[in-house]
Design a protein around this motif. Structure first.
Motif, PDB file in Angstrom:
ATOM      1  N   ALA A 183       0.848  -1.203   0.000  1.00 48.03           N
ATOM      2  CA  ALA A 183       0.000   0.000   0.000  1.00 48.03           C
ATOM      3  C   ALA A 183       0.883   1.252   0.000  1.00 48.03           C
ATOM      4  CB  ALA A 183      -0.914  -0.008   1.225  1.00 48.03           C
ATOM      5  N   ALA A 184       0.231   2.386  -0.253  1.00 46.51           N
ATOM      6  CA  ALA A 184       0.966   3.648  -0.371  1.00 46.51           C
ATOM      7  C   ALA A 184       1.689   4.008   0.926  1.00 46.51           C
ATOM      8  CB  ALA A 184       0.005   4.763  -0.772  1.00 46.51           C
ATOM      9  N   ASP A 185       1.116   3.608   2.063  1.00 42.10           N
ATOM     10  CA  ASP A 185       1.742   3.957   3.342  1.00 42.10           C
ATOM     11  C   ASP A 185       2.781   2.925   3.798  1.00 42.10           C
ATOM     12  OD1 ASP A 185       0.200   1.818   3.983  1.00 42.10           O
ATOM     13  OD2 ASP A 185      -1.082   2.860   5.435  1.00 42.10           O
ATOM     14  N   GLY A 186       3.135   1.981   2.895  1.00 41.84           N
ATOM     15  CA  GLY A 186       4.179   1.021   3.230  1.00 41.84           C
ATOM     16  C   GLY A 186       3.670  -0.238   3.907  1.00 41.84           C
ATOM     17  N   ARG A 187       2.353  -0.255   4.232  1.00 38.98           N
ATOM     18  CA  ARG A 187       1.804  -1.479   4.826  1.00 38.98           C
ATOM     19  C   ARG A 187       1.523  -2.490   3.722  1.00 38.98           C
ATOM     20  NH1 ARG A 187      -3.097  -1.149   6.915  1.00 38.98           N
ATOM     21  NH2 ARG A 187      -3.520   0.673   5.622  1.00 38.98           N
ATOM     22  N   TRP A 188       1.342  -3.727   4.126  1.00 39.96           N
ATOM     23  CA  TRP A 188       0.996  -4.793   3.181  1.00 39.96           C
ATOM     24  C   TRP A 188      -0.459  -5.188   3.413  1.00 39.96           C
ATOM     25  CZ3 TRP A 188       4.302  -6.221  -0.661  1.00 39.96           C
ATOM     26  CH2 TRP A 188       5.620  -5.765  -0.534  1.00 39.96           C
ATOM     27  N   VAL A 189      -1.253  -5.191   2.346  1.00 43.45           N
ATOM     28  CA  VAL A 189      -2.688  -5.445   2.488  1.00 43.45           C
ATOM     29  C   VAL A 189      -3.102  -6.664   1.671  1.00 43.45           C
ATOM     30  CG1 VAL A 189      -3.210  -3.043   2.992  1.00 43.45           C
ATOM     31  CG2 VAL A 189      -3.231  -3.845   0.607  1.00 43.45           C
ATOM     32  N   ASP A 190      -4.158  -7.328   2.150  1.00 41.31           N
ATOM     33  CA  ASP A 190      -4.646  -8.551   1.495  1.00 41.31           C
ATOM     34  C   ASP A 190      -5.389  -8.262   0.196  1.00 41.31           C
ATOM     35  OD1 ASP A 190      -3.675  -9.786   3.688  1.00 41.31           O
ATOM     36  OD2 ASP A 190      -5.615 -10.267   4.596  1.00 41.31           O
ATOM     37  N   ASP A 191      -6.047  -7.113   0.147  1.00 42.90           N
ATOM     38  CA  ASP A 191      -6.954  -6.828  -0.970  1.00 42.90           C
ATOM     39  C   ASP A 191      -6.251  -5.967  -2.013  1.00 42.90           C
ATOM     40  OD1 ASP A 191      -8.998  -6.205  -2.673  1.00 42.90           O
ATOM     41  OD2 ASP A 191     -10.389  -5.574  -1.089  1.00 42.90           O
ATOM     42  N   ILE A 192      -6.332  -6.411  -3.251  1.00 48.42           N
ATOM     43  CA  ILE A 192      -5.687  -5.675  -4.342  1.00 48.42           C
ATOM     44  C   ILE A 192      -6.187  -4.224  -4.405  1.00 48.42           C
ATOM     45  CG2 ILE A 192      -7.364  -6.402  -6.125  1.00 48.42           C
ATOM     46  CD1 ILE A 192      -4.939  -6.627  -8.060  1.00 48.42           C
ATOM     47  N   ALA A 193      -7.437  -4.026  -3.973  1.00 49.91           N
ATOM     48  CA  ALA A 193      -8.011  -2.680  -4.036  1.00 49.91           C
ATOM     49  C   ALA A 193      -7.284  -1.706  -3.111  1.00 49.91           C
ATOM     50  CB  ALA A 193      -9.499  -2.723  -3.673  1.00 49.91           C
ATOM     51  N   GLY A 194      -6.643  -2.227  -2.089  1.00 48.18           N
ATOM     52  CA  GLY A 194      -5.968  -1.366  -1.132  1.00 48.18           C
ATOM     53  C   GLY A 194      -4.513  -1.082  -1.460  1.00 48.18           C
TER      54      GLY A 194
END
Lengths: 94, 163, 557
Positions: free
Chosen positions: A20-31
């Motif tokens: 994600a933009a904030d450097g986190r890793w997210v499960d959903d491609i939308a995020g």
């Protein structure tokens, strides 16, 4: 809209995640963050490599995506399956 | 890095000259098979202990008749995945009857030390920040073995039928 | 079944403790993925497309009801309520967490199971005929020898870093149900001219990118020499197998590059040195100890073909279909071997849900003395069913969708996980199998076609055994799309052969019509009750090419 995203497997459970933009890793491609300019893509990849070296994720890679019916979808079939899960055994709970 | 023998870090009296053109004078050397074949007389005339380093594609059977000249045979693991030296060590110890130091060199990692020891290696040039610690970490990993090797440990089946 | 004693338990427990430490080091960042990968693979843990996958050994296909219940528990507690049986008598879980893997291994150890060496460049799970100990055509039960090999192979100090993986299969019967000739080493128990039972040793078989039928390198090996001979083979392979190219690192490449005669000479030379070694001697008492675990159960004294079964077959065509397709003769009067088909229409081949596992375990207790088998064709087997119980068992299996009467037939399809799960795959395999099993759902058609195997692989690595399917289907990728390459004439049996390429690859949608055309041509060409494979061998590939691609077959193929 086409662009590029970072896809990887999370270390602890192996699940597919997107940067994600904030450097986190997210499960959903939308995020996940989408790079539409080459410089941004390489920045994302650099961030991902740092996360890899810190053992948060495994084998991060840059993938091409496009919009299909209003949703982001990886262009490559293999990555599309990784993003959405197996096309079979959808009867069973996640 | 460091040489582990008998569970402890030990000083290494040998200089590995196996990839050197010029042989350092006055010190015990570890040399390559090629150096031995070409400079045998010169090496023996030095009057210093000698060690031989074999690549993983060089079987110790090739120097079976010369083993008495070597205080150390160093068997190389170019990558830990290259498992040929396990066989070489067993042949060296169990078939050729070599009783000197069998040293593991190259990509010698903590998690492979146990198998190496079982195959006859008795010194280990370990790739780890703290070689002795690496040794201690894995030393107690196994107390049961299904196979017999020249190290004398009894197999599970030997213990089963001894009772 | 074999039971662990204190030594087996300790060995497994120590292995898990070591892996727990390695996982901790990985999670804490002490080990990089490059350093950790070989360690997790040696414990059966892969990273696939979506998650970690754990491959668990079912040694030589033997499983108890208690073990199956534990597999169900693991599926529920640590995975997504199902497991997948593979072509090598393993079960795979597709959604295991790395941080929970040591706990899963501990749960397996509770029921004397493990995942040791289910991956890595070492000796893999020892596989065998799923009818071992029960088949009428068997020379001798291979299971005690499988267990002896299993123990010899586990954590072998010399052979844990081979050039590549190493697979061993054993059959005690002349009819080969274990694809013995397609293993790195295959063993057939057979009698010599004096009537003494020993092993025929085959080496250098395999599938993958470079498929080969194995060569017999020893016609007959005394049983007591088994371990020393295997050790000689492994030693020659460890020293001489190629390490420069993973595609060429299997023993099949070494055997075929040297030629079987030279390979045999090298093995014999090494064997002469170690044959009498005390290190490899197995005392008779140990062989007897192991064999005792496989002693015949207390079968009742019963007669064959009880009236209840004969009557039921007469009045119930559904039962009769199942009886003829899925029930196999047992060597003891009054008993039967029953296949549970994991190939119901629309089901992913080899998949079983946790609920099904529990119910199958209960049925195994009720109908099969608490034991089951797993076949390399991804089905389950009840080895010890009283014939009189067959109608009741059939009813129970039907309720679980495990009584599809199709064993060895068109819809008993082998399929690897393919691109739905596997990081090596180029194309999906499961949906193709699902389409075909729905398309050929008519029992009458299946019966008429008879013995015909379809094997599907999602890539050249051939885990779905496409080379040896009577009809093989290989998934390939072209310009980002899935296509399927057909082969005909493969056989994994004692009459082993590799399939021949039929022609250009076709789309997934074209697969069922193509198989239709092949089957129709076979039905038109067969003589009397000739099997598909025999018809194919008699008439060759041309009629089938024409059937699938039309009259222009030769131009476009």
């Amino acid at each position: 809209m086409t662009g590029q995203m970072i896809l990887a497997n999370r270390l602890t459970d192996g699940r597919v995640v997107f940067l994600a933009a904030d450097g986190r890793w997210v499960d959903d491609i939308a995020g996940g963050a989408v790079a539409t300019a080459p410089g941004v893509a390489s920045q994302l990849l650099a961030t991902a490599r740092v996360a890899e070296s810190r053992n948060a994720v495994i084998e991060p890679c840059l993938i091409d995506i496009r919009q299909v019916a209003g949703h982001r979808q990886p262009v490559a079939w293999r990555e599309a399956i990784r993003a959405t899960g197996p096309t079979v055994r959808t009867d069973l709970p996640a | 890095m460091g040489l582990v023998r008998g569970g402890s870090l030990v000083p290494d009296p040998f200089t590995d000259a196996s990839s050197l053109g010029e042989l350092p004078a006055g010190v015990p050397l570890i040399i390559s098979l090629e150096q031995w074949q070409v400079r045998r007389d010169e090496l023996l005339a030095r009057g210093q202990p000698l060690g031989l380093r074999l690549r993983s594609d060089q079987s110790p059977t090739r120097i079976a008749d010369d083993l008495a000249h070597f205080a150390v045979v160093a068997l190389e693991f170019p990558k830990y995945r290259d498992g040929r030296a396990y066989t070489h060590a067993r042949i060296l110890k169990e078939r050729l009857g070599y009783t000197g130091e069998i040293r593991a060199v190259g990509d010698v990692l903590q998690e492979q030390l146990h198998f190496m020891q079982r195959c006859g290696f008795n010194s280990f040039d370990v790739v780890a920040p703290d070689a002795e610690q690496a040794w201690r970490t894995v030393a107690g990993d196994h107390t049961v073995w299904y196979q017999a090797t020249g190290d004398g440990r009894p197999r599970a089946l030997d213990r089963r039928h001894r009772r | 079944m074999y039971r662990y004693d204190e030594f087996d338990h300790t060995l497994v427990a120590e292995r898990i403790a070591t892996f727990r430490r390695q996982v901790q080091r990985r999670l804490s960042g002490d080990l990089t993925e490059d350093q950790f990968k070989p360690l997790r693979l040696m414990n059966g843990l892969y990273l696939q497309l979506h998650a970690y996958m754990l491959r668990v050994n079912i040694p030589y296909g033997c499983l108890s009801a208690r073990q199956l219940r534990q597999l169900a528990y693991i599926a529920r507690r640590y995975d997504r309520n199902f497991g997948h049986f593979t072509t090598r008598q393993n079960i795979q879980y597709n959604w295991i967490r790395l941080d929970e893997t040591p706990d899963v291994l501990a749960a397996l150890a509770e029921v004397e199971m493990n995942a040791m060496q289910s991956s890595g460049n070492c000796v893999r799970n020892i596989t065998a005929d799923q009818y071992a100990g029960r088949a009428r055509d068997e020379v001798e039960d291979p299971r005690p020898w499988c267990e002896l090999i299993r123990q010899w192979s586990i954590l072998h100090p010399e052979f844990s870093y081979l050039p590549r993986k190493f697979k061993i299969a054993v059959s005690g019967a002349p009819v080969d149900r274990a694809a013995v000739k397609f293993h790195d080493v295959g063993l057939y128990l057979r009698r010599n001219a004096d009537g003494v039972v020993g092993f025929e040793v085959i080496a250098g078989g395999g599938q993958g990118r470079l498929p080969y039928v194995g060569h017999t390198i020893r016609d007959w090996l005394p049983k007591e020499d088994l371990l020393s001979y295997l050790e000689a083979i492994l030693r020659i392979y460890n020293l001489g197998g190629r390490r420069d190219n993973p595609q060429k690192a299997r023993i099949k490449v070494q055997v075929n590059a040297l030629g079987p005669d030279e390979f045999r000479r090298l093995v014999d030379e090494e064997w002469a040195q170690i044959r009498r070694s005390a290190l490899l001697a197995v005392p008779r008492a140990e062989i007897e100890r192991i064999a005792a675990y496989f002693a015949d159960p207390a079968w009742e004294v019963l007669a064959d073909d009880p009236v209840a079964v004969t009557r039921q077959r007469g009045v119930d065509p559904g039962f009769d279909d199942w009886y003829r397709a899925n029930v196999v003769a047992h060597r003891t009067p009054g008993y039967a071997i029953v296949n549970l088909s994991l190939k119901a229409p629309g089901i992913a081949p080899g998949d079983l849900t946790a609920d099904q596992m529990d119910k199958v375990a209960d049925l195994a207790d009720r109908f099969s003395i608490g034991e089951l088998r797993v076949s390399h064709r991804q089905n389950l087997v009840f080895p010890d069913v009283r014939q009189g119980d067959l109608p009741a068992l059939w009813q129970e299996l039907r309720a679980l969708s495990l009584a599809t009467p199709n064993i060895g037939q068109l819809t008993d399809i082998i399929a690897c996980p393919g691109l739905d799960f596997c990081s090596l795959a180029n194309a999906r395999a499961i949906p193709v199998a699902q389409d075909l099993s729905r398309h050929f759902g008519d029992a009458a058609v299946l019966q008429d076609v008879g013995e015909l195997t379809i094997n599907i692989s999602g890539c050249m690595n051939a885990c779905g055994h496409h080379h040896v399917g009577n009809i093989g289907i290989l998934g390939v990728e072209k310009n980002g799309q899935e296509f399927y390459q057909l082969t005909l004439g493969g056989s994994s049996g004692e009459d082993a052969s590799l399939g021949d390429r039929l022609g250009r690859s076709i789309s997934a949608a074209d697969v069922p019509p193509a198989i239709d055309a092949i089957v129709a041509r076979y039905r038109a060409l067969r003589l009397a009750d000739e099997r598909f494979l025999d018809t194919y061998r008699r008439v060759g590939i041309e009629p089938f090419k024409e059937a699938v691609y039309g009259a222009r077959a030769r131009e476009v193929a």
